[in-house]
Design a protein around this motif. Structure first.
Motif, PDB file in Angstrom:
ATOM      1  N   VAL A  22      -1.277   3.968  -7.478  1.00  0.00           N
ATOM      2  CA  VAL A  22      -0.036   3.959  -6.059  1.00  0.00           C
ATOM      3  C   VAL A  22      -1.319   2.391  -5.880  1.00  0.00           C
ATOM      4  N   VAL A  23      -0.925   1.744  -5.186  1.00  0.00           N
ATOM      5  CA  VAL A  23      -1.110   1.047  -4.506  1.00  0.00           C
ATOM      6  C   VAL A  23      -2.484   1.291  -3.468  1.00  0.00           C
ATOM      7  N   ALA A  24      -3.508   0.857  -3.515  1.00  0.00           N
ATOM      8  CA  ALA A  24      -4.773   1.551  -2.776  1.00  0.00           C
ATOM      9  C   ALA A  24      -4.219   0.548  -1.580  1.00  0.00           C
ATOM     10  N   ASP A  25      -4.665   0.855  -0.212  1.00  0.00           N
ATOM     11  CA  ASP A  25      -4.497   1.093   1.088  1.00  0.00           C
ATOM     12  C   ASP A  25      -5.259  -0.240   1.445  1.00  0.00           C
ATOM     13  N   ASP A  26      -6.240  -0.190   0.737  1.00  0.00           N
ATOM     14  CA  ASP A  26      -6.622  -2.100   1.187  1.00  0.00           C
ATOM     15  C   ASP A  26      -6.778  -3.115   0.083  1.00  0.00           C
ATOM     16  N   ALA A  27      -5.415  -2.809  -0.469  1.00  0.00           N
ATOM     17  CA  ALA A  27      -5.635  -3.445  -2.045  1.00  0.00           C
ATOM     18  C   ALA A  27      -4.784  -5.279  -1.234  1.00  0.00           C
ATOM     19  N   LYS A  28      -4.424  -5.618  -0.629  1.00  0.00           N
ATOM     20  CA  LYS A  28      -3.534  -6.521  -0.239  1.00  0.00           C
ATOM     21  C   LYS A  28      -5.473  -7.528  -0.156  1.00  0.00           C
ATOM     22  N   GLU A  29      -6.031  -7.400   0.974  1.00  0.00           N
ATOM     23  CA  GLU A  29      -6.780  -8.136   1.395  1.00  0.00           C
ATOM     24  C   GLU A  29      -7.712  -7.841  -0.186  1.00  0.00           C
ATOM     25  N   ILE A  30      -8.129  -6.869  -0.715  1.00  0.00           N
ATOM     26  CA  ILE A  30      -9.453  -7.006  -1.287  1.00  0.00           C
ATOM     27  C   ILE A  30      -8.003  -8.091  -3.005  1.00  0.00           C
ATOM     28  N   PRO A  49       1.138  -1.274   0.349  1.00  0.00           N
ATOM     29  CA  PRO A  49      -0.156  -0.400   0.383  1.00  0.00           C
ATOM     30  C   PRO A  49       1.129   1.368   0.182  1.00  0.00           C
ATOM     31  N   GLY A  50       0.491   1.798  -0.622  1.00  0.00           N
ATOM     32  CA  GLY A  50       1.416   3.761  -1.429  1.00  0.00           C
ATOM     33  C   GLY A  50       2.394   3.513  -2.259  1.00  0.00           C
ATOM     34  N   GLU A  51       2.555   2.183  -2.344  1.00  0.00           N
ATOM     35  CA  GLU A  51       3.868   2.429  -3.427  1.00  0.00           C
ATOM     36  C   GLU A  51       3.210   2.214  -4.873  1.00  0.00           C
ATOM     37  N   MET A  52       4.036   2.884  -6.003  1.00  0.00           N
ATOM     38  CA  MET A  52       3.690   2.701  -7.006  1.00  0.00           C
ATOM     39  C   MET A  52       4.010   1.661  -8.026  1.00  0.00           C
ATOM     40  N   ILE A  53       2.935   1.316  -8.633  1.00  0.00           N
ATOM     41  CA  ILE A  53       3.163   0.025  -9.500  1.00  0.00           C
ATOM     42  C   ILE A  53       3.995   0.598 -10.616  1.00  0.00           C
ATOM     43  N   PRO A  54       4.959   0.008 -11.330  1.00  0.00           N
ATOM     44  CA  PRO A  54       5.434   0.519 -12.976  1.00  0.00           C
ATOM     45  C   PRO A  54       4.775   1.489 -14.035  1.00  0.00           C
ATOM     46  N   SER A  55       5.200   2.712 -14.248  1.00  0.00           N
ATOM     47  CA  SER A  55       4.211   3.883 -15.227  1.00  0.00           C
ATOM     48  C   SER A  55       3.471   2.782 -16.212  1.00  0.00           C
ATOM     49  N   VAL A  56       2.731   3.217 -16.682  1.00  0.00           N
ATOM     50  CA  VAL A  56       2.235   1.825 -17.848  1.00  0.00           C
ATOM     51  C   VAL A  56       3.695   1.944 -18.678  1.00  0.00           C
ATOM     52  N   ARG A  57       4.006   3.019 -19.025  1.00  0.00           N
ATOM     53  CA  ARG A  57       5.010   2.529 -20.070  1.00  0.00           C
ATOM     54  C   ARG A  57       6.445   2.026 -20.114  1.00  0.00           C
ATOM     55  N   ASP A  95     -11.734  -2.138  -9.575  1.00  0.00           N
ATOM     56  CA  ASP A  95     -11.257  -3.235  -8.829  1.00  0.00           C
ATOM     57  C   ASP A  95     -11.283  -2.866  -7.484  1.00  0.00           C
ATOM     58  N   GLY A  96     -10.452  -1.779  -7.523  1.00  0.00           N
ATOM     59  CA  GLY A  96      -9.982  -0.690  -6.221  1.00  0.00           C
ATOM     60  C   GLY A  96      -8.505  -1.542  -5.575  1.00  0.00           C
ATOM     61  N   LEU A  97      -7.577  -1.557  -6.309  1.00  0.00           N
ATOM     62  CA  LEU A  97      -6.242  -2.281  -5.830  1.00  0.00           C
ATOM     63  C   LEU A  97      -5.437  -1.106  -6.442  1.00  0.00           C
ATOM     64  N   VAL A  98      -5.485  -0.719  -6.971  1.00  0.00           N
ATOM     65  CA  VAL A  98      -4.867   0.885  -7.456  1.00  0.00           C
ATOM     66  C   VAL A  98      -5.666   2.491  -7.609  1.00  0.00           C
ATOM     67  N   VAL A  99      -4.618   3.446  -7.047  1.00  0.00           N
ATOM     68  CA  VAL A  99      -5.468   4.478  -7.250  1.00  0.00           C
ATOM     69  C   VAL A  99      -4.761   5.324  -7.958  1.00  0.00           C
ATOM     70  N   SER A 100      -5.281   6.114  -9.079  1.00  0.00           N
ATOM     71  CA  SER A 100      -3.812   7.223  -8.977  1.00  0.00           C
ATOM     72  C   SER A 100      -4.072   8.718  -9.086  1.00  0.00           C
ATOM     73  N   ARG A 101      -2.559   8.661  -9.051  1.00  0.00           N
ATOM     74  CA  ARG A 101      -2.378   9.658  -7.771  1.00  0.00           C
ATOM     75  C   ARG A 101      -1.943  10.936  -9.065  1.00  0.00           C
ATOM     76  N   MET A 102      -2.468  12.334  -8.785  1.00  0.00           N
ATOM     77  CA  MET A 102      -1.765  13.485 -10.038  1.00  0.00           C
ATOM     78  C   MET A 102      -0.679  13.920  -9.692  1.00  0.00           C
ATOM     79  N   GLY A 103       0.377  13.450 -11.018  1.00  0.00           N
ATOM     80  CA  GLY A 103       1.264  13.570 -10.805  1.00  0.00           C
ATOM     81  C   GLY A 103       2.001  12.565 -10.412  1.00  0.00           C
ATOM     82  N   MET A 104       1.753  11.264 -10.013  1.00  0.00           N
ATOM     83  CA  MET A 104       2.944  10.548  -9.807  1.00  0.00           C
ATOM     84  C   MET A 104       2.421   9.344 -10.041  1.00  0.00           C
ATOM     85  N   GLY A 105       1.319   8.802 -11.227  1.00  0.00           N
ATOM     86  CA  GLY A 105       0.768   7.787 -11.433  1.00  0.00           C
ATOM     87  C   GLY A 105       0.191   6.831 -10.466  1.00  0.00           C
TER      88      GLY A 105
END
Length: 132
Positions: free
Chosen positions: A73-81, A30-38, A61-71
């Protein structure tokens, strides 16, 4: 994550499943960025539009959230989901196997025996080694 071009599973879903599994196993926290689309497109040797479609699904699916200018990011409750979705998928596969056995006239004891045999054949193998 390896993409199987000849798989019946669409490439974007293979990406979704790969990232979902990585989240469930703690590769992405949670809170970590996943690789960019590119980055993901280059690593997977696929079209960026395919990766974008996968990322949109992960967001729905609620696993990631888009952060403006960052890309993404893994959602807080993503592991449980992710774990819940993986558990459900495994349960569906088992149910399908049981239904196939019943349709073929196998007894519950035989179906159980086949499950135990399959489990014995994978015992001692790392789950990571079993993933194609």
């Amino acid at each position: 994550m390896r993409i199987e071009a000849d798989s019946a599973t669409p490439v974007f879903l293979q990406i979704v499943e790969g990232i979902r599994s990585a989240i469930a196993s703690g590769v992405y926290r949670p809170g970590e960025m996943i690789p960019s689309v590119r980055q993901q497109a280059v690593a997977s040797l696929v079209n960026p539009n395919t990766v974008q479609r996968a990322y949109e699904q992960l967001e729905r699916d609620g696993l990631v959230v888009s952060r403006m200018g960052m890309g993404m990011v893994v959602a807080d409750d993503a592991k449980e989901i992710a774990r819940r979705e993986i558990d459900q998928g495994i349960q569906e596969i088992f149910a399908k196997g049981i239904a196939m056995g019943c349709a073929a006239g196998l007894s519950q004891a035989m179906i159980d025996k086949l499950y135990r045999q399959a489990r014995r054949e994978t015992r001692g193998q790392s789950c990571r080694k079993m993933i194609p």
